[in-house]
Write a protein that holds these residues in place. Structure first.
Motif, PDB file in Angstrom:
ATOM      1  N   VAL A  40       0.842  -1.198   0.000  1.00  0.00           N
ATOM      2  CA  VAL A  40       0.000   0.000   0.000  1.00  0.00           C
ATOM      3  C   VAL A  40       0.879   1.250   0.000  1.00  0.00           C
ATOM      4  O   VAL A  40       0.660   2.180  -0.779  1.00  0.00           O
ATOM      5  N   SER A  41       1.892   1.264   0.873  1.00  0.00           N
ATOM      6  CA  SER A  41       2.784   2.424   0.959  1.00  0.00           C
ATOM      7  C   SER A  41       3.525   2.643  -0.356  1.00  0.00           C
ATOM      8  O   SER A  41       3.659   3.777  -0.831  1.00  0.00           O
ATOM      9  N   LYS A  42       3.989   1.554  -0.952  1.00  0.00           N
ATOM     10  CA  LYS A  42       4.713   1.648  -2.222  1.00  0.00           C
ATOM     11  C   LYS A  42       3.779   2.141  -3.331  1.00  0.00           C
ATOM     12  O   LYS A  42       4.151   3.004  -4.127  1.00  0.00           O
ATOM     13  N   SER A  43       2.572   1.602  -3.361  1.00  0.00           N
ATOM     14  CA  SER A  43       1.605   2.004  -4.387  1.00  0.00           C
ATOM     15  C   SER A  43       1.241   3.476  -4.244  1.00  0.00           C
ATOM     16  O   SER A  43       1.117   4.197  -5.239  1.00  0.00           O
ATOM     17  N   TYR A  44       1.083   3.923  -2.995  1.00  0.00           N
ATOM     18  CA  TYR A  44       0.704   5.317  -2.773  1.00  0.00           C
ATOM     19  C   TYR A  44       1.827   6.259  -3.193  1.00  0.00           C
ATOM     20  O   TYR A  44       1.584   7.306  -3.793  1.00  0.00           O
ATOM     21  N   LYS A  45       3.063   5.859  -2.896  1.00  0.00           N
ATOM     22  CA  LYS A  45       4.205   6.692  -3.272  1.00  0.00           C
ATOM     23  C   LYS A  45       4.309   6.801  -4.794  1.00  0.00           C
ATOM     24  O   LYS A  45       4.510   7.887  -5.341  1.00  0.00           O
ATOM     25  N   GLU A  46       4.157   5.675  -5.489  1.00  0.00           N
ATOM     26  CA  GLU A  46       4.242   5.687  -6.946  1.00  0.00           C
ATOM     27  C   GLU A  46       3.062   6.438  -7.559  1.00  0.00           C
ATOM     28  O   GLU A  46       3.207   7.119  -8.579  1.00  0.00           O
ATOM     29  N   LEU A  47       1.902   6.327  -6.926  1.00  0.00           N
ATOM     30  CA  LEU A  47       0.720   7.044  -7.400  1.00  0.00           C
ATOM     31  C   LEU A  47       0.964   8.546  -7.409  1.00  0.00           C
ATOM     32  O   LEU A  47       0.563   9.256  -8.338  1.00  0.00           O
ATOM     33  N   ASN A  48       1.651   9.035  -6.378  1.00  0.00           N
ATOM     34  CA  ASN A  48       1.861  10.471  -6.247  1.00  0.00           C
ATOM     35  C   ASN A  48       2.835  11.041  -7.272  1.00  0.00           C
ATOM     36  O   ASN A  48       2.923  12.258  -7.422  1.00  0.00           O
ATOM     37  N   ILE A  49       3.552  10.160  -7.972  1.00  0.00           N
ATOM     38  CA  ILE A  49       4.364  10.639  -9.089  1.00  0.00           C
ATOM     39  C   ILE A  49       3.438  11.203 -10.165  1.00  0.00           C
ATOM     40  O   ILE A  49       3.746  12.184 -10.829  1.00  0.00           O
ATOM     41  N   HIS A  50       2.284  10.563 -10.328  1.00  0.00           N
ATOM     42  CA  HIS A  50       1.321  10.979 -11.348  1.00  0.00           C
ATOM     43  C   HIS A  50       0.314  11.993 -10.813  1.00  0.00           C
ATOM     44  O   HIS A  50      -0.439  12.577 -11.581  1.00  0.00           O
ATOM     45  N   LEU A  51       0.302  12.194  -9.495  1.00  0.00           N
ATOM     46  CA  LEU A  51      -0.725  13.038  -8.883  1.00  0.00           C
ATOM     47  C   LEU A  51      -0.083  14.060  -7.947  1.00  0.00           C
ATOM     48  O   LEU A  51      -0.457  14.184  -6.795  1.00  0.00           O
ATOM     49  N   ASN A  52       0.912  14.779  -8.453  1.00  0.00           N
ATOM     50  CA  ASN A  52       1.542  15.855  -7.690  1.00  0.00           C
ATOM     51  C   ASN A  52       0.476  16.904  -7.383  1.00  0.00           C
ATOM     52  O   ASN A  52      -0.030  17.573  -8.270  1.00  0.00           O
ATOM     53  N   MET A  53       0.124  17.043  -6.096  1.00  0.00           N
ATOM     54  CA  MET A  53      -1.001  17.904  -5.747  1.00  0.00           C
ATOM     55  C   MET A  53      -0.722  19.380  -6.012  1.00  0.00           C
ATOM     56  O   MET A  53      -1.650  20.160  -6.246  1.00  0.00           O
ATOM     57  N   ASN A  54       0.554  19.783  -5.983  1.00  0.00           N
ATOM     58  CA  ASN A  54       0.864  21.162  -6.368  1.00  0.00           C
ATOM     59  C   ASN A  54       0.400  21.422  -7.796  1.00  0.00           C
ATOM     60  O   ASN A  54      -0.195  22.451  -8.103  1.00  0.00           O
ATOM     61  N   TYR A  55       0.667  20.461  -8.680  1.00  0.00           N
ATOM     62  CA  TYR A  55       0.253  20.595 -10.074  1.00  0.00           C
ATOM     63  C   TYR A  55      -1.262  20.485 -10.201  1.00  0.00           C
ATOM     64  O   TYR A  55      -1.891  21.229 -10.952  1.00  0.00           O
ATOM     65  N   MET A  56      -1.859  19.559  -9.440  1.00  0.00           N
ATOM     66  CA  MET A  56      -3.307  19.371  -9.530  1.00  0.00           C
ATOM     67  C   MET A  56      -4.050  20.659  -9.196  1.00  0.00           C
ATOM     68  O   MET A  56      -5.016  21.029  -9.853  1.00  0.00           O
ATOM     69  N   TYR A  57      -3.575  21.364  -8.165  1.00  0.00           N
ATOM     70  CA  TYR A  57      -4.277  22.579  -7.780  1.00  0.00           C
ATOM     71  C   TYR A  57      -3.879  23.773  -8.647  1.00  0.00           C
ATOM     72  O   TYR A  57      -4.585  24.778  -8.682  1.00  0.00           O
TER      73      TYR A  57
END
Length: 231
Positions: free
Chosen positions: A155-172
């Motif tokens: 779960v931790s690994k998946s979440y970390k890799e997910l955030n490569i595609h979902l940088n919240m600075n960029y999202m906002y």
């Protein structure tokens, strides 16, 4: 184990460290989507040879994050509409799963990291104007720490890799700016619900993530005609 095997293991270990460093740099916003990165400069900055740099970048290319280019350069790809939507879906699945898994049994002492991040957010909100980029960074730390509480390395690994595609600075940057006061209240309420072993924690995280999704999807990137038909 002979010398060649040892060197191969050492190189893989170094490439893994470089990969994790690049993932963190992308997730934190240090590297911007659309930015061209020099592998030579990376090698100098990290004080490692080109081999682990190339291996780490090749892995990121397989993840669809970068595009390796000639002359020791690579491009950090901008996420497509489809990628962002898929990442949001997976983020919601992971975080809701984590809260469901821990709320009834979590020990109060294990919530200390979440409380520490909330305190940092509170101090930041006392200053005007609020440093939104810094707040979003704390927000990311909060959600990562939440997922780490489930004690599941995948779960931790998946979440970390997910955030490569979902940088919240960029999202906002491409979405609607978050209601900082409300997100802060959600964080506080979530931690208190977890401390009380209340199933309300699940409702809180679901609502929180639903509003986050709405903020992102209400931005011009998703509502403009140019991106309306994007795959």
């Amino acid at each position: 184990m002979d010398d060649k095997e040892f060197i191969a293991i050492e190189r893989r270990s170094l490439a893994e460290q470089v990969y994790l460093h690049l993932c963190n740099s992308i997730s934190s916003g240090k590297f911007k989507y659309g930015q061209t990165i020099s592998t030579k400069k990376l090698s100098e900055e990290l004080k490692v040879s080109m081999m682990p740099i190339r291996e780490a970048l090749k892995r990121l290319e397989m993840d669809g994050v970068v595009e390796i280019r000639p002359r020791s350069m690579c491009l950090l790809r901008k996420p497509t509409k489809k990628t962002i939507l898929s990442a949001i879906d997976v983020r919601e699945l992971l975080e809701v799963y984590c809260v469901k898994a821990i709320y009834s049994t979590i020990e109060g002492s294990r919530l200390s990291e979440l409380r520490k991040i909330i305190d940092s957010m509170r101090m930041l909100m006392e200053k005007e104007p609020i440093d939104l980029k810094k707040y979003i960074r704390y927000d990311g730390q909060f959600h990562k720490a939440l997922c780490d509480l489930v004690d599941n390395e995948f779960v931790s690994k998946s979440y970390k890799e997910l955030n490569i595609h979902l940088n919240m600075n960029y999202m906002y940057d491409i979405g609607i700016k978050p209601n900082v006061s409300q997100t802060f209240i959600d964080h506080v309420d979530l931690v208190e619900a977890l401390a009380k072993h209340s199933p309300a924690a699940v409702d809180i995280i679901e609502k929180h993530l639903r509003i986050s999704r709405q903020n992102i999807l209400s931005g011009e990137f998703f509502t403009s005609r140019e991106t309306a038909a994007e795959a």
